[in-house]
Design an enzyme around this catalytic site. Structure first.
Site, PDB file in Angstrom:
ATOM      1  N   ARG A  15      17.549 -10.359  -3.099  1.00  0.00           N
ATOM      2  CA  ARG A  15      17.943  -9.138  -3.955  1.00  0.00           C
ATOM      3  C   ARG A  15      19.422  -9.245  -3.531  1.00  0.00           C
ATOM      4  O   ARG A  15      20.283  -9.677  -2.486  1.00  0.00           O
ATOM      5  CB  ARG A  15      17.320  -7.920  -3.468  1.00  0.00           C
ATOM      6  CG  ARG A  15      15.808  -7.694  -4.233  1.00  0.00           C
ATOM      7  CD  ARG A  15      15.056  -6.615  -3.699  1.00  0.00           C
ATOM      8  NE  ARG A  15      14.858  -6.605  -2.258  1.00  0.00           N
ATOM      9  CZ  ARG A  15      14.377  -5.599  -1.457  1.00  0.00           C
ATOM     10  NH1 ARG A  15      14.140  -4.693  -2.286  1.00  0.00           N
ATOM     11  NH2 ARG A  15      14.085  -5.750  -0.223  1.00  0.00           N
ATOM     12  N   TYR A  94      19.625   0.241   2.248  1.00  0.00           N
ATOM     13  CA  TYR A  94      18.395   0.629   3.304  1.00  0.00           C
ATOM     14  C   TYR A  94      18.682   0.498   4.744  1.00  0.00           C
ATOM     15  O   TYR A  94      19.224  -0.351   4.912  1.00  0.00           O
ATOM     16  CB  TYR A  94      17.274  -0.295   2.876  1.00  0.00           C
ATOM     17  CG  TYR A  94      16.528  -0.041   1.406  1.00  0.00           C
ATOM     18  CD1 TYR A  94      16.129   1.315   1.129  1.00  0.00           C
ATOM     19  CD2 TYR A  94      16.472  -1.124   0.440  1.00  0.00           C
ATOM     20  CE1 TYR A  94      15.365   1.507  -0.090  1.00  0.00           C
ATOM     21  CE2 TYR A  94      15.935  -0.756  -0.763  1.00  0.00           C
ATOM     22  CZ  TYR A  94      15.396   0.404  -1.096  1.00  0.00           C
ATOM     23  OH  TYR A  94      14.778   0.632  -2.094  1.00  0.00           O
ATOM     24  N   VAL A 239      -2.128   3.812   0.110  1.00  0.00           N
ATOM     25  CA  VAL A 239      -1.734   5.253   0.706  1.00  0.00           C
ATOM     26  C   VAL A 239      -0.499   5.521   1.527  1.00  0.00           C
ATOM     27  O   VAL A 239      -0.076   4.399   1.937  1.00  0.00           O
ATOM     28  CB  VAL A 239      -3.072   5.606   1.794  1.00  0.00           C
ATOM     29  CG1 VAL A 239      -4.332   5.516   1.226  1.00  0.00           C
ATOM     30  CG2 VAL A 239      -2.861   4.704   3.046  1.00  0.00           C
ATOM     31  N   LEU A 240      -0.185   6.621   1.601  1.00  0.00           N
ATOM     32  CA  LEU A 240       1.078   7.038   2.457  1.00  0.00           C
ATOM     33  C   LEU A 240       1.029   8.337   2.988  1.00  0.00           C
ATOM     34  O   LEU A 240       0.690   9.261   2.381  1.00  0.00           O
ATOM     35  CB  LEU A 240       2.367   6.700   1.645  1.00  0.00           C
ATOM     36  CG  LEU A 240       3.509   7.343   2.442  1.00  0.00           C
ATOM     37  CD1 LEU A 240       3.972   6.423   3.573  1.00  0.00           C
ATOM     38  CD2 LEU A 240       4.928   7.337   1.542  1.00  0.00           C
ATOM     39  N   ALA A 268       0.175  -0.961   1.698  1.00  0.00           N
ATOM     40  CA  ALA A 268       0.617   0.040   2.713  1.00  0.00           C
ATOM     41  C   ALA A 268       0.770  -0.776   4.223  1.00  0.00           C
ATOM     42  O   ALA A 268       1.157  -0.160   5.029  1.00  0.00           O
ATOM     43  CB  ALA A 268      -0.174   1.147   2.948  1.00  0.00           C
ATOM     44  N   ILE A 269       0.841  -2.005   4.272  1.00  0.00           N
ATOM     45  CA  ILE A 269       1.067  -2.702   5.301  1.00  0.00           C
ATOM     46  C   ILE A 269       2.539  -2.441   5.947  1.00  0.00           C
ATOM     47  O   ILE A 269       2.710  -2.500   7.391  1.00  0.00           O
ATOM     48  CB  ILE A 269       1.166  -4.524   5.015  1.00  0.00           C
ATOM     49  CG1 ILE A 269       0.914  -5.213   6.375  1.00  0.00           C
ATOM     50  CG2 ILE A 269       1.908  -4.699   4.115  1.00  0.00           C
ATOM     51  CD1 ILE A 269      -0.392  -4.793   7.267  1.00  0.00           C
ATOM     52  N   ASP A 270       3.395  -2.039   5.122  1.00  0.00           N
ATOM     53  CA  ASP A 270       4.781  -1.671   5.863  1.00  0.00           C
ATOM     54  C   ASP A 270       4.535  -0.534   6.650  1.00  0.00           C
ATOM     55  O   ASP A 270       5.554  -0.264   7.520  1.00  0.00           O
ATOM     56  CB  ASP A 270       5.937  -1.530   4.817  1.00  0.00           C
ATOM     57  CG  ASP A 270       5.570  -0.558   3.825  1.00  0.00           C
ATOM     58  OD1 ASP A 270       4.456  -0.281   3.775  1.00  0.00           O
ATOM     59  OD2 ASP A 270       6.566  -0.156   3.150  1.00  0.00           O
ATOM     60  N   LYS A 279      -2.696  -7.529   9.019  1.00  0.00           N
ATOM     61  CA  LYS A 279      -1.593  -7.771   9.644  1.00  0.00           C
ATOM     62  C   LYS A 279      -0.605  -8.497   8.678  1.00  0.00           C
ATOM     63  O   LYS A 279      -0.971  -9.120   7.829  1.00  0.00           O
ATOM     64  CB  LYS A 279      -1.846  -8.572  11.016  1.00  0.00           C
ATOM     65  CG  LYS A 279      -2.574  -9.967  10.573  1.00  0.00           C
ATOM     66  CD  LYS A 279      -2.564 -11.059  11.755  1.00  0.00           C
ATOM     67  CE  LYS A 279      -3.237 -12.335  11.577  1.00  0.00           C
ATOM     68  NZ  LYS A 279      -3.470 -13.134  10.569  1.00  0.00           N
ATOM     69  N   VAL A 298       1.605  -8.887   2.498  1.00  0.00           N
ATOM     70  CA  VAL A 298       3.073  -9.026   2.576  1.00  0.00           C
ATOM     71  C   VAL A 298       3.903  -7.709   2.435  1.00  0.00           C
ATOM     72  O   VAL A 298       3.502  -7.037   1.696  1.00  0.00           O
ATOM     73  CB  VAL A 298       3.565  -9.715   1.343  1.00  0.00           C
ATOM     74  CG1 VAL A 298       5.087 -10.226   1.432  1.00  0.00           C
ATOM     75  CG2 VAL A 298       2.810 -11.332   1.310  1.00  0.00           C
ATOM     76  N   ASN A 300       7.178  -7.088   2.509  1.00  0.00           N
ATOM     77  CA  ASN A 300       8.076  -6.979   1.493  1.00  0.00           C
ATOM     78  C   ASN A 300       7.950  -7.533  -0.014  1.00  0.00           C
ATOM     79  O   ASN A 300       8.501  -8.481  -0.588  1.00  0.00           O
ATOM     80  CB  ASN A 300       9.728  -7.474   2.004  1.00  0.00           C
ATOM     81  CG  ASN A 300       9.593  -9.032   2.184  1.00  0.00           C
ATOM     82  OD1 ASN A 300       8.481  -9.504   2.338  1.00  0.00           O
ATOM     83  ND2 ASN A 300      10.755  -9.696   2.114  1.00  0.00           N
TER      84      ASN A 300
END
Ligand SMILES: NC(=O)c1ccc[n+]([C@@H]2O[C@H](COP(=O)([O-])OP(=O)(O)OC[C@H]3O[C@@H](n4cnc5c(N)ncnc54)[C@H](O)[C@@H]3O)[C@@H](O)[C@H]2O)c1
Length: 372
Positions: A15, A94, A239-240, A268-270, A279, A298, A300
């Site tokens: 990006r 960011y 979820v967050l 929601a892996i981040d 993982k 993934v 990102n």
């Protein structure tokens, strides 16, 4: 103002912080835009597109950092970039400082005025510079899940939409926020039978009112979640809990209740992921198997569609970038408390309480930073 945009150097980051369209708006208002050569290439914007609208191309990142009064980027600056900031310069990107003491120390040492996309707010208390990436990840999730479900990729060999005479796949989406809504919409659009689970009844009501029978909603009790996960071909984790690690909503033991070859897409892996067996993976090697269930995790996801993500992100950042350029950061932040909420560091001080708390550094208020 002299606005500078270097090429992103984080692995697989394609990006870019300024597109020809956003550069054009800035130039029309009398600002100058300096791009590092090749900065937009990964998102499909060659140097020629920037030159055509009057931006200048510089051969190295060092010259961009040296020339610009404000640096506009996408990802948090890497160590080599951080060495090039100076007091009086503005950084708009960011940052995600709370878990990153090294970056925070370097930014404080440089004295740069750092405004983080992820903490800029809007009138509803939402995060308008995070939402576009959630929209992208949400819409991408069923696409990646559909790929994961293909037999050759280890999946169940099920087509999301079915065909005449063969029923569609069942998709469960846990969490009906920005990611979940966009994921559900696309999965339903691909012909799947979709159920969205959320703990927020107002959210479920809203989804029901807006989407009617496009997909179903269920309250995310343990019992409902267990039943729907076991019956699904694809489960999307969306979820967050703001500021916290994602809750683990599906245990390893539950995998044995799922259909063999079913796909999990844990968006929601981040935040650590909402499946016990998740993982983080990368675009190079996105999928792995646990107990016969394929996991796509993934961290990102928007990077896979760098062009769409770039345009979506810069549509959201442009008004703030222009305000910072037109008025200077102090007046722009003084006039707009939502932009002020983005201020994370200024002249060697942390200006965002949660970052200070996380790192054990005394923070000042952003209002106080406006005075020096
Ligand atoms: N992997 C990626 O590339 C990527 C990209 C963008 C966003 N994300 C992540 O996706 C996740 C979702 O982001 P979002 O923007 O949709 O957040 P959001 O706040 O809009 O939505 C989260 C939803 O989860 C619901 N929820 C919370 N706890 C729950 C529970 N126990 N059971 C069911 N529902 C529950 C909330 O009620 C809310 O509706 C976040 O972790 C975000 O960081 C990941």
């Amino acid at each position: 103002m002299r606005i500078g945009c270097p090429k992103e150097i984080k692995t697989h980051e394609y990006r870019v912080g300024v597109t020809p369209a956003t550069a054009r708006e800035a130039i029309a208002r009398g600002h100058e835009v300096f791009m590092e050569t090749g900065a937009g290439g990964g998102a499909g914007f060659p140097d020629a597109d920037y030159l055509a609208i009057g931006a200048k191309i510089l051969p190295t990142a060092a010259e961009v950092f040296e020339t610009a009064e404000m640096i506009v980027k996408v990802k948090e600056p890497q160590a080599v970039e951080r060495k090039q900031f100076r007091e009086g310069q503005v950084l708009f990107t960011y940052l995600h400082l709370a878990p990153d003491p090294d970056q925070t120390r370097d930014l404080l040492e440089s004295g740069v005025t750092a405004i983080a996309y992820e903490t800029v707010t809007d009138r509803d208390g939402a995060l308008p510079l995070l939402a576009p990436m959630s929209e992208v990840a949400g819409r991408l999730a069923p696409q990646m899940g559909a790929w994961t479900l293909q037999k050759s990729n280890g999946g169940r060999g099920v087509l999301l939409g079915g065909v005449p005479g063969v029923g569609p796949a069942k998709v469960a989406v846990i969490g009906g926020g920005v990611v979940g809504t966009h994921a559900a919409r696309i999965a339903a659009g691909m012909g799947a039978e979709v159920t969205v689970l959320d703990l927020s009844l107002p959210r479920l009501r809203h989804l029901d009112e807006v989407f009617g029978s496009v997909f179903r909603t269920r309250y995310a009790s343990k019992g409902n979640t267990e039943e729907i996960v076991a019956d699904s071909d694809m489960v999307i984790g969306a979820v967050l809990i703001p500021g916290a690690a994602a809750p683990k909503l599906v245990s390893r033991a539950q995998l044995s209740t799922m259909k063999p070859g079913a796909a999990i897409v844990d968006v929601a892996i981040d935040q650590g992921g909402c499946f016990e067996t998740s993982k983080a993976t990368t675009h190079d090697d996105p999928v792995y198997e646990v107990d016969g269930i394929m996991h796509y995790c993934v961290a990102n996801m928007p990077g896979a569609v760098a062009r769409t993500s770039t345009i979506a992100l810069t549509n959201a950042t442009m008004p703030f970038m222009l305000a910072l350029a037109d008025k200077g950061w102090k007046k722009a932040c003084g006039d707009d408390k939502h932009l002020l909420a983005g201020l994370n560091a200024h002249a060697g001080r942390v200006t965002y309480a949660a970052v200070g708390e996380a790192l054990g550094i005394e923070a000042i208020t952003p209002e106080a930073a406006l005075r020096f």
